[in-house]
Scaffold this active site. Structure first.
Site, PDB file in Angstrom:
ATOM      1  N   ALA A 170     -36.652  16.218 -33.675  1.00  0.00           N
ATOM      2  CA  ALA A 170     -37.093  17.568 -33.315  1.00  0.00           C
ATOM      3  C   ALA A 170     -37.603  18.337 -34.527  1.00  0.00           C
ATOM      4  CB  ALA A 170     -35.977  18.316 -32.608  1.00  0.00           C
ATOM      5  N   CYS A 171     -36.729  19.058 -35.229  1.00  0.00           N
ATOM      6  CA  CYS A 171     -37.184  20.005 -36.248  1.00  0.00           C
ATOM      7  C   CYS A 171     -37.822  19.330 -37.457  1.00  0.00           C
ATOM      8  CB  CYS A 171     -36.025  20.903 -36.664  1.00  0.00           C
ATOM      9  SG  CYS A 171     -35.420  21.924 -35.297  1.00  0.00           S
ATOM     10  N   VAL A 172     -37.297  18.177 -37.864  1.00  0.00           N
ATOM     11  CA  VAL A 172     -37.924  17.460 -38.977  1.00  0.00           C
ATOM     12  C   VAL A 172     -39.281  16.919 -38.549  1.00  0.00           C
ATOM     13  CG1 VAL A 172     -37.760  15.410 -40.450  1.00  0.00           C
ATOM     14  CG2 VAL A 172     -35.776  16.910 -40.160  1.00  0.00           C
ATOM     15  N   THR A 175     -41.877  19.684 -38.148  1.00  0.00           N
ATOM     16  CA  THR A 175     -42.244  20.224 -39.468  1.00  0.00           C
ATOM     17  C   THR A 175     -43.221  19.294 -40.176  1.00  0.00           C
ATOM     18  OG1 THR A 175     -40.174  21.450 -39.713  1.00  0.00           O
ATOM     19  CG2 THR A 175     -41.338  20.867 -41.739  1.00  0.00           C
TER      20      THR A 175
END
Length: 234
Positions: A170-172, A175
């Protein structure tokens, strides 16, 4: 343990087959290291790194934190920019039309990281920011979405971002995808990225390496940070 071993074996077989397909079609190219790096640590805050929370991830104490500590040491001795990213919300009433959670709370329990609970969204004390390092609060998965991150990096002449943190799925991942879209060379530090679900790290890093970033081992990233630091100081 047996399940994880079987899963790892199945993933390795799938990766070997997929690698042949990708390379035949021109995927898995290298974006490479640039001349001006920055370190972006994504969501290495207590809600993700300490036990007992819905967001708690695996391999934090024995792998990710020690790896990030080594990266931080390399950045600090060479003067490379560091950005610590976390997530929190001002309005965690899921029925409020004024919430800054958007619709994300309809999928995952983001309401636990309320601004009123800094003990949850504070950066893990083992990798505590030092003066001069940014602490960026995001509201969505990507550290770039709706934040000043791209502008900050460009103001510091950064062309390469080394990304660590959670989660791989998700967030990695988002990004890294957005970092490439913003024009930065994207490097995922292999040993410093985690998740909660078995297989999630391996699969996402394989897929990210094929399409959005170079997945590089920790030691190579540390060597790069030292090498480019000496070069820029000359």
């Amino acid at each position: 343990m047996a399940f994880n071993t079987e899963l790892d074996a199945a993933l390795e077989a799938a990766f070997a087959e997929a690698t042949e397909l990708y390379r035949a079609r021109g995927f898995q190219r290298r974006v490479g290291f640039g001349r001006r790096p920055a370190l972006i640590n994504v969501d290495l805050a207590n809600a993700w790194t300490r036990p007992g929370n819905p967001f708690t991830c695996e391999n934090i104490d024995d792998q990710i934190i020690p790896g990030v500590q080594a990266l931080l040491a390399a950045c600090r001795r060479n003067g490379h920019p560091v950005v610590h990213v976390t997530t929190c919300y001002q309005v965690t009433d899921v029925d409020s039309p004024k919430t800054d959670m958007g619709l994300w709370h309809r999928k995952i329990p983001v309401e636990i990281v309320a601004e009123s609970k800094p003990e949850l969204w504070a950066i893990d004390s083992r990798i505590e920011p030092v003066p001069g390092e940014q602490v960026l609060v995001k509201k969505r998965a990507s550290a770039f979405h709706g934040t000043y991150l791209a502008g900050f990096l460009r103001a510091n002449n950064v062309d390469t971002i080394l990304v660590t943190g959670v989660t791989a799925s998700a967030c990695v991942r988002t990004t890294l995808c957005d970092g490439l879209a913003e024009g930065f060379r994207t490097i995922a530090v292999k040993e410093c990225i985690g998740d909660r679900v078995p297989g999630a790290v391996a699969w996402n890093l394989f897929d990210i390496d094929a399409k959005f970033a170079d997945v590089e081992p920790l030691e190579r990233c540390i060597g790069y940070l030292d090498e480019v630091g000496l070069r820029n100081a000359a």
